[in-house]
Scaffold this motif. Sequence first.
Motif, mmCIF file in Angstrom:
data_model
loop_
_atom_site.group_PDB
_atom_site.id
_atom_site.type_symbol
_atom_site.label_atom_id
_atom_site.label_comp_id
_atom_site.label_asym_id
_atom_site.label_seq_id
_atom_site.Cartn_x
_atom_site.Cartn_y
_atom_site.Cartn_z
ATOM 1 N N THR A 213 0.848 -1.188 0.000
ATOM 2 C CA THR A 213 0.000 0.000 0.000
ATOM 3 C C THR A 213 0.889 1.244 0.000
ATOM 4 O OG1 THR A 213 -0.064 0.194 2.412
ATOM 5 C CG2 THR A 213 -1.709 -1.244 1.367
ATOM 6 N N ASN A 214 0.303 2.386 -0.325
ATOM 7 C CA ASN A 214 1.090 3.614 -0.327
ATOM 8 C C ASN A 214 1.550 3.995 1.071
ATOM 9 O OD1 ASN A 214 0.969 3.845 -3.050
ATOM 10 N ND2 ASN A 214 -0.652 5.372 -3.082
ATOM 11 N N PHE A 215 0.753 3.631 2.099
ATOM 12 C CA PHE A 215 1.195 3.944 3.450
ATOM 13 C C PHE A 215 2.361 3.060 3.858
ATOM 14 C CE2 PHE A 215 1.157 3.375 8.077
ATOM 15 C CZ PHE A 215 1.451 4.677 8.428
ATOM 16 N N SER A 216 2.292 1.766 3.534
ATOM 17 C CA SER A 216 3.412 0.892 3.883
ATOM 18 C C SER A 216 4.664 1.293 3.106
ATOM 19 C CB SER A 216 3.071 -0.578 3.622
ATOM 20 O OG SER A 216 2.928 -0.843 2.239
ATOM 21 N N LEU A 217 4.464 1.828 1.913
ATOM 22 C CA LEU A 217 5.598 2.336 1.139
ATOM 23 C C LEU A 217 6.212 3.533 1.860
ATOM 24 C CD1 LEU A 217 7.272 2.261 -1.478
ATOM 25 C CD2 LEU A 217 5.577 3.778 -2.496
ATOM 26 N N TYR A 218 5.373 4.417 2.384
ATOM 27 C CA TYR A 218 5.867 5.561 3.156
ATOM 28 C C TYR A 218 6.655 5.081 4.371
ATOM 29 C CZ TYR A 218 5.828 9.683 6.177
ATOM 30 O OH TYR A 218 6.207 10.703 6.999
ATOM 31 N N GLU A 219 6.140 4.085 5.057
ATOM 32 C CA GLU A 219 6.865 3.516 6.200
ATOM 33 C C GLU A 219 8.246 3.028 5.782
ATOM 34 O OE1 GLU A 219 4.169 1.444 9.435
ATOM 35 O OE2 GLU A 219 3.813 0.579 7.466
ATOM 36 N N SER A 220 8.300 2.391 4.632
ATOM 37 C CA SER A 220 9.540 1.767 4.195
ATOM 38 C C SER A 220 10.607 2.785 3.805
ATOM 39 C CB SER A 220 9.274 0.836 3.004
ATOM 40 O OG SER A 220 8.429 -0.228 3.379
ATOM 41 N N TYR A 267 1.036 12.319 0.651
ATOM 42 C CA TYR A 267 -0.226 12.485 1.385
ATOM 43 C C TYR A 267 -0.095 11.888 2.788
ATOM 44 C CZ TYR A 267 -5.015 11.631 2.912
ATOM 45 O OH TYR A 267 -6.170 11.567 3.639
ATOM 46 N N HIS A 268 0.520 10.714 2.871
ATOM 47 C CA HIS A 268 0.653 10.042 4.159
ATOM 48 C C HIS A 268 1.657 10.763 5.053
ATOM 49 C CE1 HIS A 268 -1.875 6.809 2.766
ATOM 50 N NE2 HIS A 268 -1.149 6.741 1.670
ATOM 51 N N GLN A 269 2.649 11.395 4.456
ATOM 52 C CA GLN A 269 3.581 12.200 5.243
ATOM 53 C C GLN A 269 2.825 13.329 5.939
ATOM 54 O OE1 GLN A 269 6.055 14.997 3.134
ATOM 55 N NE2 GLN A 269 7.802 14.586 4.450
ATOM 56 N N PHE A 286 4.273 24.131 4.859
ATOM 57 C CA PHE A 286 4.834 22.845 4.437
ATOM 58 C C PHE A 286 4.019 22.242 3.295
ATOM 59 C CE2 PHE A 286 5.108 18.166 4.995
ATOM 60 C CZ PHE A 286 6.451 18.030 4.718
ATOM 61 N N LYS A 287 2.691 22.333 3.381
ATOM 62 C CA LYS A 287 1.838 21.786 2.326
ATOM 63 C C LYS A 287 2.052 22.519 1.002
ATOM 64 C CE LYS A 287 -2.381 20.444 3.257
ATOM 65 N NZ LYS A 287 -3.785 20.445 3.728
ATOM 66 N N GLU A 288 2.281 23.821 1.078
ATOM 67 C CA GLU A 288 2.571 24.580 -0.147
ATOM 68 C C GLU A 288 3.869 24.089 -0.787
ATOM 69 O OE1 GLU A 288 2.670 28.643 1.012
ATOM 70 O OE2 GLU A 288 0.496 28.800 1.310
ATOM 71 N N ILE A 289 4.857 23.814 0.049
ATOM 72 C CA ILE A 289 6.127 23.290 -0.456
ATOM 73 C C ILE A 289 5.920 21.938 -1.122
ATOM 74 C CG2 ILE A 289 8.391 22.395 0.224
ATOM 75 C CD1 ILE A 289 8.399 24.439 2.490
ATOM 76 N N ILE A 290 5.135 21.082 -0.459
ATOM 77 C CA ILE A 290 4.891 19.736 -0.977
ATOM 78 C C ILE A 290 4.166 19.799 -2.314
ATOM 79 C CG2 ILE A 290 3.583 17.612 -0.586
ATOM 80 C CD1 ILE A 290 6.168 17.787 0.986
ATOM 81 N N ASP A 291 3.150 20.659 -2.411
ATOM 82 C CA ASP A 291 2.418 20.808 -3.671
ATOM 83 C C ASP A 291 3.368 21.123 -4.816
ATOM 84 O OD1 ASP A 291 -0.002 20.230 -2.636
ATOM 85 O OD2 ASP A 291 -0.814 22.256 -2.719
ATOM 86 N N ILE A 319 -3.733 12.900 -6.260
ATOM 87 C CA ILE A 319 -4.505 14.076 -6.653
ATOM 88 C C ILE A 319 -5.904 14.017 -6.044
ATOM 89 C CG2 ILE A 319 -5.408 15.392 -8.603
ATOM 90 C CD1 ILE A 319 -3.097 14.270 -10.255
ATOM 91 N N GLU A 320 -6.482 12.835 -6.018
ATOM 92 C CA GLU A 320 -7.829 12.683 -5.444
ATOM 93 C C GLU A 320 -7.831 13.044 -3.966
ATOM 94 O OE1 GLU A 320 -11.199 9.226 -4.701
ATOM 95 O OE2 GLU A 320 -9.420 8.795 -5.865
ATOM 96 N N LYS A 321 -6.777 12.643 -3.245
ATOM 97 C CA LYS A 321 -6.713 12.930 -1.816
ATOM 98 C C LYS A 321 -6.542 14.424 -1.546
ATOM 99 C CE LYS A 321 -4.956 8.443 -0.266
ATOM 100 N NZ LYS A 321 -6.108 8.100 0.544
#
Length: 462
Positions: A213-220, A267-269, A286-291, A319-321
């Motif tokens: 999943t994308n969250f487990s990818l973020y963890e990794s 998104y998960h970050q 921070f969100k502006e930077i991420i965008d 994008i949906e999130k």
Amino acid sequence: MKKLSICIPTWNRADILNITLGSLINQLKGYEDQVELIVSDNNSEDNTEEIVKNYLKDFPLIYHRMKENIGGTGNFDFLINYLSTGEYSILIGNDDLVLDGAIPKILELISDSKYDYYYMNHCYKPVQEIIHIINTANSSYKPTFEACECYDLTNKDVEKWEEILTYDGLNPGINMLYIGAHLIKKEIWKENRHIISDFALRDYPEIKEKTRTNFSLYESIAMTELIIARAMMGKKCYYCGEPLIIQGLGSQELTKVFSQYYIRTRYHQIQHFIKCGIDDKILKYFKEIIDKRVLVKLSEIMNYRREQIYENDWVLEYIEKNISDKGFFEKLFDIFSDYNNNHYIKILKGIFNNELKKYLNKENQNIVLWGTGDVARSILDNTDILAQKINFVVDASIILHGKKFEILDMEIKSPQDLKGMEIDLIIISTVKYAKDVFDFIEKELKIKTTVLSCDGFIQTSC
């Protein structure tokens, strides 16, 4: 107890590890009573064990070989949680360079144990350039500020850990991803490591991409960031702006797919930082930077795979999130319109369809489609359920009023015809003027309803 544990995870990189250890051990001589050096071999298939054991005559390093490959994330955690014994621990990649003179400076920083955490500024170099620095300059190098992760080269106290996220530099928003950026008390790591799932800690190479999943990818890929954010959010720490470490580039397996992984996990970050209690003002910035970085990464990917990108679920998911984040779609549109507007429409259609599936299950809905251009046609193209649900079509263009909208076999009406109607949902199919249309619905027509546009689902307040 020793003051510092330098932890090196490795797997099948004997040649570069040999050079890294040679440089580091030369600097550690005389600090044996304060520093321990640990190498955790993730079941390498090359001569890593032989290389490491050759250095035992020069320095009492600790070598551990896994019985099986437990994945990079598991190896990082095993090093700090089980193998290290020092008060503080730092992870160093097997292709990274600890610059000459860094060891006494690090020991001086942590001598009074004042802080639980120290952020270590750093710079980047291709591995071949690092080897050149080791061989020709005895590991001595002074980076300019433009080459560093963070441009601020001063050493200073930081009131809140998350302030560092906003520092200007090479990679705003992701300056916490490098494992060598974190010098942390072992006890703090142990207290917070439980937030990482067993799946991430046992991220075996044979795990198929589709099971991740994308969250487990973020963890990794961001385990250190996850743990440290939970431990340090809102707390004082220390920022070591003087770059003492160079991260080696080019040998990491992640390099080839970093842009994709970055988009999939941001998104998960952000959600994790919110859960940890990030300061609201810092979060907004921070969100502006991420965008901005996401849009850049999308552009980078498009340069390689312009067509395939629109078929990838991970792009649509990100994008949906963020569909409710005002302004994000305007920036996205600017990027995509440089290539081909039809490409943007493909993404927009996918998002609208996903959102509408949740909404169109209700019966007896009075639904209006606003706009009859390319976006509207594309949204309707493969969405039979939506076509069946729409009761009314309007367009702001006067010359279209009274003409037939062929796809729905309906007459195109004026927006003014909506006055006084009870409407459950208005779908705005324009991108550039979505905000203007919404304001017109709310302030001019004074209709209380739900609106779906590129800003997401918004409830009018009339």
